[in-house]
Design a protein around this motif. Structure first.
Motif, PDB file in Angstrom:
ATOM      1  N   ALA A  11       3.445   5.854  -3.170  1.00  0.00           N
ATOM      2  CA  ALA A  11       4.664   6.454  -3.738  1.00  0.00           C
ATOM      3  C   ALA A  11       4.598   6.449  -5.264  1.00  0.00           C
ATOM      4  CB  ALA A  11       5.884   5.687  -3.258  1.00  0.00           C
ATOM      5  N   HIS A  12       4.123   5.347  -5.827  1.00  0.00           N
ATOM      6  CA  HIS A  12       4.020   5.270  -7.293  1.00  0.00           C
ATOM      7  C   HIS A  12       3.059   6.333  -7.811  1.00  0.00           C
ATOM      8  CE1 HIS A  12       5.121   0.701  -6.874  1.00  0.00           C
ATOM      9  NE2 HIS A  12       6.143   1.495  -6.641  1.00  0.00           N
ATOM     10  N   ASN A  13       1.968   6.549  -7.077  1.00  0.00           N
ATOM     11  CA  ASN A  13       0.974   7.555  -7.486  1.00  0.00           C
ATOM     12  C   ASN A  13       1.603   8.945  -7.473  1.00  0.00           C
ATOM     13  OD1 ASN A  13      -1.160   9.608  -7.160  1.00  0.00           O
ATOM     14  ND2 ASN A  13      -2.575   7.863  -7.032  1.00  0.00           N
ATOM     15  N   LEU A  14       2.357   9.239  -6.402  1.00  0.00           N
ATOM     16  CA  LEU A  14       2.993  10.554  -6.302  1.00  0.00           C
ATOM     17  C   LEU A  14       4.052  10.732  -7.380  1.00  0.00           C
ATOM     18  CD1 LEU A  14       3.269  13.255  -4.811  1.00  0.00           C
ATOM     19  CD2 LEU A  14       5.008  12.167  -3.365  1.00  0.00           C
ATOM     20  N   ALA A  15       4.822   9.682  -7.653  1.00  0.00           N
ATOM     21  CA  ALA A  15       5.871   9.780  -8.685  1.00  0.00           C
ATOM     22  C   ALA A  15       5.246  10.069 -10.044  1.00  0.00           C
ATOM     23  CB  ALA A  15       6.668   8.484  -8.734  1.00  0.00           C
ATOM     24  N   HIS A  57       4.923   5.191   4.321  1.00  0.00           N
ATOM     25  CA  HIS A  57       4.935   4.019   5.192  1.00  0.00           C
ATOM     26  C   HIS A  57       3.485   3.640   5.497  1.00  0.00           C
ATOM     27  CE1 HIS A  57       4.059   6.800   8.518  1.00  0.00           C
ATOM     28  NE2 HIS A  57       5.064   7.530   8.088  1.00  0.00           N
ATOM     29  N   TYR A  58       3.281   2.541   6.174  1.00  0.00           N
ATOM     30  CA  TYR A  58       1.915   1.992   6.261  1.00  0.00           C
ATOM     31  C   TYR A  58       0.979   2.811   7.133  1.00  0.00           C
ATOM     32  CZ  TYR A  58       2.191   0.021  11.023  1.00  0.00           C
ATOM     33  OH  TYR A  58       2.257  -0.144  12.373  1.00  0.00           O
ATOM     34  N   GLN A  59       1.563   3.742   7.940  1.00  0.00           N
ATOM     35  CA  GLN A  59       0.694   4.520   8.824  1.00  0.00           C
ATOM     36  C   GLN A  59       0.240   5.837   8.181  1.00  0.00           C
ATOM     37  OE1 GLN A  59       2.913   4.787  12.530  1.00  0.00           O
ATOM     38  NE2 GLN A  59       2.351   2.706  13.137  1.00  0.00           N
ATOM     39  N   ILE A  60       0.714   6.104   6.968  1.00  0.00           N
ATOM     40  CA  ILE A  60       0.303   7.333   6.277  1.00  0.00           C
ATOM     41  C   ILE A  60      -1.181   7.235   5.919  1.00  0.00           C
ATOM     42  CG2 ILE A  60       0.536   8.640   4.115  1.00  0.00           C
ATOM     43  CD1 ILE A  60       2.783   9.210   6.058  1.00  0.00           C
ATOM     44  N   ASN A 114       8.871   2.636  -1.585  1.00  0.00           N
ATOM     45  CA  ASN A 114       8.124   3.599  -0.755  1.00  0.00           C
ATOM     46  C   ASN A 114       8.671   5.010  -0.769  1.00  0.00           C
ATOM     47  OD1 ASN A 114      10.410   2.575   0.724  1.00  0.00           O
ATOM     48  ND2 ASN A 114       9.549   3.469   2.587  1.00  0.00           N
ATOM     49  N   PHE A 115       9.740   5.257  -1.500  1.00  0.00           N
ATOM     50  CA  PHE A 115      10.339   6.595  -1.508  1.00  0.00           C
ATOM     51  C   PHE A 115      10.119   7.299  -2.843  1.00  0.00           C
ATOM     52  CE2 PHE A 115      11.969   6.023   2.477  1.00  0.00           C
ATOM     53  CZ  PHE A 115      13.132   5.293   2.624  1.00  0.00           C
ATOM     54  N   ARG A 122       0.850  -1.211   0.000  1.00  0.00           N
ATOM     55  CA  ARG A 122       0.000   0.000   0.000  1.00  0.00           C
ATOM     56  C   ARG A 122       0.879   1.253   0.000  1.00  0.00           C
ATOM     57  NH1 ARG A 122      -1.317   3.343   4.141  1.00  0.00           N
ATOM     58  NH2 ARG A 122      -2.898   4.927   3.615  1.00  0.00           N
ATOM     59  N   SER A 123       1.925   1.227   0.822  1.00  0.00           N
ATOM     60  CA  SER A 123       2.804   2.416   0.863  1.00  0.00           C
ATOM     61  C   SER A 123       3.504   2.598  -0.491  1.00  0.00           C
ATOM     62  CB  SER A 123       3.823   2.282   1.993  1.00  0.00           C
ATOM     63  OG  SER A 123       4.722   1.220   1.773  1.00  0.00           O
TER      64      SER A 123
END
Ligand SMILES: Cc1ncc(COP(=O)(O)O)c(C=O)c1O
Ligand SMILES: C[C@@H](O)[C@H](N)C(=O)O
Length: 387
Positions: free
Chosen positions: A273-277, A329-332, A294-295, A268-269
Motif C-alpha cells: 500500500a505504501h508503494n502504491l501511495a 491483504h496478505y493474499q495479494i 493496508n488501504f 507486507r500488505s
C-alpha cells in the motif's frame, strides 16, 4: 419462478483489491477444522471457541471475550451493552462503519442518536473535536446525552495516534463516558504503530477485534471487555440471533490465522500500500487520506476520476476494484502492484480528457452492469462504495 442466479465460483483473492474481507481460508485452516471441538458454544461448552475467546481477551488485556459471527454484530451489541435509559447518543467519526455500514443498527437495536463528527484535521477525531460536539448530561431536556465515544482504529487505514487516544480516554473517565473501538483493523494499527494490543485494551472499555479482515479467518470477530460487560453482551448477542452452536471449527480456523505469523503478513500488505501511495503521489493522483496501513484511498472527486472507468481498467489488468479504495491483504500476489499502477495511471489519464464530476450523494450500489469483464463474465453488481 425464476431461479436465483448463482455467483461464479470464487477462485482466489490473489488479485482482489476490493477489500481485505475477501481473504480465503487456507489449507492449514481447513485441516485444523477437521479436528476442532464440537461442543455447543451457546452453553459455553465448546473448547476451541472458549480457547479463542480467552486468547484474544488475554492478548488485549481484557477479562473476557465473546466470539461473534461478524464485526457488525460485535460492534452493535457492544454499543448496546454500554447504553442504559434513553435518550442517549453515540459520538463517532462521520465515516465510522458503525454509523455508515451497519444498517442503522444503532437506531434500531440501541435506539440511539448518533452524533457524526467531521475530524477538524481531516483524518481522525481529536479530543477537541469530541469536546466541541458531545452532548453533556447536564439536565437539559432537549438533548440526548453522549454515553459512548465510538472510535475506529484504523479508520480508512489511518492509525489513531496513541497520545490522542490516551487524551480522549482520560477525558472520558473524567466525564463518565465509555470508549468503544471498532477494531476491524486493529491488528494493522498494532503492528504498524508498534503498539501492543494490550495497550489498546487499557484505553478502550470494549474492542471489536475482527478475525475476518487482514488476519484472514473465514468469519468472525471477538468482542473483548470486562467479564460483566461480556456477560451482558452475550445476552444481546443471543437476542440478535447471534448465538453460535458448534463454532469450534470456525474458532480453530481463526486460531490458525492468528498463529500464522500475522505481523509479517500484515506488514507486507502495508508495504504494498505504501508503494502504491508513493506512486499515486508521483503521478499526481490525489489521495483521500494517508496510507498508514493496508488501504490506499484515491480521492475520486478531486481526481475527477470515474469509478466505473477505474473498475474496468482494473479488470483490463485482471485486478478487482469496487471504487476508489484499494485494499491490500496478505493474499495479494506481488505482480498485482504493477498491474494496479497501470490501471490507475490509465484511469487518471482518461479523467484528464473525460473529467467525471460526481455530484449528489455518493452512490453505494449500482444496478448490475451489462458490461463484461476480461473473462467474458458479466461484471456482477459492482458495488460503488464511497471508498
Ligand atoms: C471498519 C469496519 N468495521 C466493521 C466491519 C464489519 O465487519 P463484518 O463485515 O464482519 O460485519 C467492517 C467490514 O467488514 C469494517 O470495515
Ligand atoms: C464495506 C465494509 O462493510 C467492509 N467492512 C469492507 O471494508 O469491505
Amino acid at each position: 419462478m425464476t431461479e436465483m442466479e448463482l455467483p461464479p465460483a470464487y477462485i482466489t483473492a490473489a488479485n482482489d483489491l476490493r477489500s481485505d474481507t475477501f481473504t480465503t481460508p487456507t489449507q492449514a485452516m481447513i485441516e485444523a477444522a477437521v479436528s476442532a471441538s464440537i461442543g455447543d458454544a451457546v452453553y459455553g461448552e465448546d473448547l476451541d471457541t472458549a480457547k479463542l475467546e480467552q486468547y484474544v481477551a488475554k492478548l488485549s488485556g481484557k477479562e473476557a471475550g465473546l466470539f461473534c459471527v461478524s464485526g457488525t454484530l460485535s460492534n452493535q451489541i457492544a454499543l448496546r451493552t454500554h447504553l442504559y435509559q434513553p435518550p442517549y447518543s453515540i459520538l463517532c467519526d462521520y465515516r465510522a462503519h458503525v454509523y455508515t455500514h451497519e444498517a442503522a443498527g444503532l437506531a434500531i437495536l440501541s435506539q440511539a442518536m448518533v452524533v457524526p463528527v467531521i475530524p477538524s484535521n481531516g483524518n481522525y477525531l481529536t479530543l477537541d473535536d469530541i469536546k466541541h460536539h458531545y452532548v453533556p448530561d447536564d439536565g437539559d431536556i432537549h438533548g440526548a446525552p453522549t454515553r459512548v465515544i465510538s472510535l475506529e482504529n484504523t479508520l480508512h487505514g489511518i492509525i489513531y495516534p496513541l497520545e490522542e487516544l490516551i487524551r480522549i480516554k482520560a477525558w472520558c473517565m473524567e466525564n463518565g463516558l465509555k470508549l468503544h473501538c471498532d477494531g476491524a483493523r486493529i491488528w494493522n494499527a498494532s503492528v504498524q504503530a508498534g503498539v501492543p494490543m494490550k495497550q489498546y485494551g487499557e484505553i478502550f472499555d470494549s474492542i471489536s477485534i475482527c478475525l475476518s479482515k487482514s488476519i484472514g479467518a473465514p468469519l468472525g470477530s471477538i468482542l473483548v471487555g470486562s467479564l460483566k460487560f461480556i456477560k451482558k453482551a452475550n445476552h444481546f448477542r443471543k437476542q440478535q440471533g447471534g448465538g453460535i452452536r458448534q463454532s469450534g471449527m470456525m474458532a480453530r480456523m481463526a486460531m490458525v490465522a492468528i498463529e500464522d505469523n500475522w505481523k509479517d503478513r500484515l506488514l507486507r500488505s502495508h508495504s504494498l500500500a505504501h508503494n502504491l501511495a508513493a506512486y499515486c503521489q508521483e503521478i499526481g493522483v490525489p489521495l483521500e487520506s494517508p496510507a498508514d496501513t493496508n488501504f490506499v484511498f484515491i480521492d475520486l472527486r478531486k481526481a475527477k476520476m470515474d469509478p466505473d472507468v477505474l473498475v474496468k481498467k482494473g479488470l483490463k489488468y485482471n485486478v478487482k476494484l469496487m471504487g476508489g479504495r484499494v485494499s491490500f491483504h496478505y493474499q495479494i500476489e506481488d505482480d498485482v502492484l504493477e498491474r494496479i499502477k497501470k490501471a490507475i495511471f490509465e484511469a487518471f489519464e482518461y479523467s484528464k480528457t473525460h473529467p467525471c464530476d460526481q455530484d449528489g450523494p455518493t452512490q453505494v450500489y449500482r444496478s448490475a452492469s451489462t458490461e463484461i469483464d476480461v473473462h467474458g463474465n458479466a461484471i456482477q453488481e459492482v458495488k460503488k462504495y464511497k471508498y
